[in-house]
Motif scaffolding. Sequence first.
Motif, PDB file in Angstrom:
ATOM      1  N   VAL A 282       0.297  -9.879 -13.456  1.00  0.00           N
ATOM      2  CA  VAL A 282      -0.720 -10.040 -12.403  1.00  0.00           C
ATOM      3  C   VAL A 282      -0.518 -11.423 -11.781  1.00  0.00           C
ATOM      4  O   VAL A 282      -0.640 -12.443 -12.468  1.00  0.00           O
ATOM      5  N   ASP A 283      -0.186 -11.457 -10.505  1.00  0.00           N
ATOM      6  CA  ASP A 283       0.144 -12.726  -9.865  1.00  0.00           C
ATOM      7  C   ASP A 283      -0.087 -12.601  -8.359  1.00  0.00           C
ATOM      8  O   ASP A 283      -0.597 -11.587  -7.880  1.00  0.00           O
ATOM      9  N   GLY A 284       0.270 -13.636  -7.634  1.00  0.00           N
ATOM     10  CA  GLY A 284       0.060 -13.679  -6.194  1.00  0.00           C
ATOM     11  C   GLY A 284      -0.850 -14.834  -5.821  1.00  0.00           C
ATOM     12  O   GLY A 284      -1.594 -15.365  -6.658  1.00  0.00           O
ATOM     13  N   SER A 285      -0.799 -15.231  -4.571  1.00  0.00           N
ATOM     14  CA  SER A 285      -1.515 -16.436  -4.137  1.00  0.00           C
ATOM     15  C   SER A 285      -3.030 -16.310  -4.235  1.00  0.00           C
ATOM     16  O   SER A 285      -3.730 -17.320  -4.247  1.00  0.00           O
ATOM     17  N   ALA A 286      -3.554 -15.069  -4.321  1.00  0.00           N
ATOM     18  CA  ALA A 286      -5.003 -14.896  -4.413  1.00  0.00           C
ATOM     19  C   ALA A 286      -5.510 -14.872  -5.851  1.00  0.00           C
ATOM     20  O   ALA A 286      -6.716 -14.886  -6.088  1.00  0.00           O
ATOM     21  N   VAL A 287      -4.595 -14.830  -6.826  1.00  0.00           N
ATOM     22  CA  VAL A 287      -4.983 -14.709  -8.235  1.00  0.00           C
ATOM     23  C   VAL A 287      -5.248 -16.095  -8.827  1.00  0.00           C
ATOM     24  O   VAL A 287      -4.415 -16.996  -8.717  1.00  0.00           O
ATOM     25  N   ARG A 288      -6.392 -16.222  -9.492  1.00  0.00           N
ATOM     26  CA  ARG A 288      -6.776 -17.529 -10.029  1.00  0.00           C
ATOM     27  C   ARG A 288      -5.916 -17.935 -11.227  1.00  0.00           C
ATOM     28  O   ARG A 288      -5.452 -19.080 -11.318  1.00  0.00           O
ATOM     29  N   GLU A 289      -5.690 -17.024 -12.159  1.00  0.00           N
ATOM     30  CA  GLU A 289      -4.943 -17.344 -13.375  1.00  0.00           C
ATOM     31  C   GLU A 289      -3.880 -16.269 -13.621  1.00  0.00           C
ATOM     32  O   GLU A 289      -4.107 -15.333 -14.392  1.00  0.00           O
ATOM     33  N   ALA A 342       3.709  -4.535 -12.139  1.00  0.00           N
ATOM     34  CA  ALA A 342       3.047  -5.727 -11.615  1.00  0.00           C
ATOM     35  C   ALA A 342       1.970  -5.349 -10.618  1.00  0.00           C
ATOM     36  O   ALA A 342       2.049  -4.307  -9.950  1.00  0.00           O
ATOM     37  N   ILE A 343       0.969  -6.212 -10.525  1.00  0.00           N
ATOM     38  CA  ILE A 343      -0.031  -6.168  -9.460  1.00  0.00           C
ATOM     39  C   ILE A 343       0.017  -7.536  -8.785  1.00  0.00           C
ATOM     40  O   ILE A 343      -0.201  -8.562  -9.433  1.00  0.00           O
ATOM     41  N   ILE A 344       0.330  -7.538  -7.508  1.00  0.00           N
ATOM     42  CA  ILE A 344       0.421  -8.784  -6.752  1.00  0.00           C
ATOM     43  C   ILE A 344      -0.691  -8.801  -5.703  1.00  0.00           C
ATOM     44  O   ILE A 344      -0.758  -7.915  -4.848  1.00  0.00           O
TER      45      ILE A 344
END
Length: 439
Positions: A282-289, A342-344
């Motif tokens: 789980v990643d991407g610029s909107a993800v906090r951690e 993955a979830i981005i």
Amino acid sequence: MKLHGIKVQHRKNTAASAPVRLPVPDEVVIPMSMHIGKPASVVVKKGDAVKVGQLIGERDGFVSAPIHSSVSGTVSKIDEITMSAGQKVQAVFIKTDGKQEMAEDITPPVVTDFESFVKAVQDSGVVGLGGAGFPTFIKVNVNDLSKIEALVINAAECEPYITSDTRTMIDKPDYVFKGIEAVRRYMGVKRFIIGIEDNKKEAIKVMKQYASKADGVEVSVLPSLYPQGGEKVLVYNTTGKVIPQGGLPLDVGIIVGNVTTIATIAEYLETGIPLIEKCVTVDGSAVREPTNLIVPIGTRIQNLLDACGGLKEDPAKVIYGGPMMGISVPSLDAPILKMTNAIIAMGEKEAAPPKTTQCINCGNCLSHCPFRLDPKGIMHAYNIDDCEMLEELCVDICMECGCCSYVCPAKRPLVQTNKMAKQKLRAYQNARKAKEEKK
């Protein structure tokens, strides 16, 4: 023959993040179509009590795969849901009881020969876990085993962000090599090549340590050049063999398997527990951690985002898979699927579409295409509805990797046009075939 590609930002932010097991959610939504081919047929009904590993979707057709419950609980409803590609499929909604009781019939399969090995792979529900979702038992069910010269294990993981395969190699190397041993024993394969991009230092170290103690296993360290994990690209870069147009790896004596797929098969052979959970980046610029999570299949995406500390901003786009070939999800209620690695979640700046300008005939799209296709010519043929030209330009072999769009300075929608052109060509060829058969 030299295969081309592009350098992308790796963004492997979670490579060192050991997966965290997500608590069982209150409800899971398990679609009957999580594989290429015909959807499974629901074999439970509303009100039924189910347990972990219980069969809830029966394989329906040759190209299909069984589906099992990832939780224990009660079937609350069976309803249609909309998948990312727009198709509607049946899904089993299960209210969980938190007990995670295993189904009574969970037991390691008895495997003694090739036929029972294929049957076990089929019963496991395992599909290609690198994103394609092709039922794995079909891939291993080779008519003439003597044709197989090698198993190429796809551990390239060339898309930005994704590290779930990396974690398989670091956290479950025993199962990777038990899977290799099972293929050796029951399929007679003698050569194994693990293809890994050179940006995965820890995974390379672990795989080499294990390979040094195994017969016939090579670790092929490859340049970090997208799309290194594409099947034809990987086969060429690890063996030097060229898969013919319209052909399969077996045509050149190769079978290809994703590294997590191989490990999951081994785990099923040892435990009898079918494919019911996934490690998801789980990643991407909107993800906090950003992190890696182990979750039951059917868990809603919102549950994963919550477990990562929520979002830093409203996501402009959320996708299954990586940013190059991933597919936008219809909503955050969409479930984790068998092939979800993955979830981005992208913020507005990262997801904003670029401004498109006129083609400047630079040739970047052609020179960076792994198969040396002509995306500019394909776009022209598509726009003038010339299917014969599309056929001549071999648009049907496009792997939709997105290299052409990535390097285009004019930001033309080249890969999107290729996708539509392939559909147009397929319809044209089907109509032509029907006309010839009628004659």
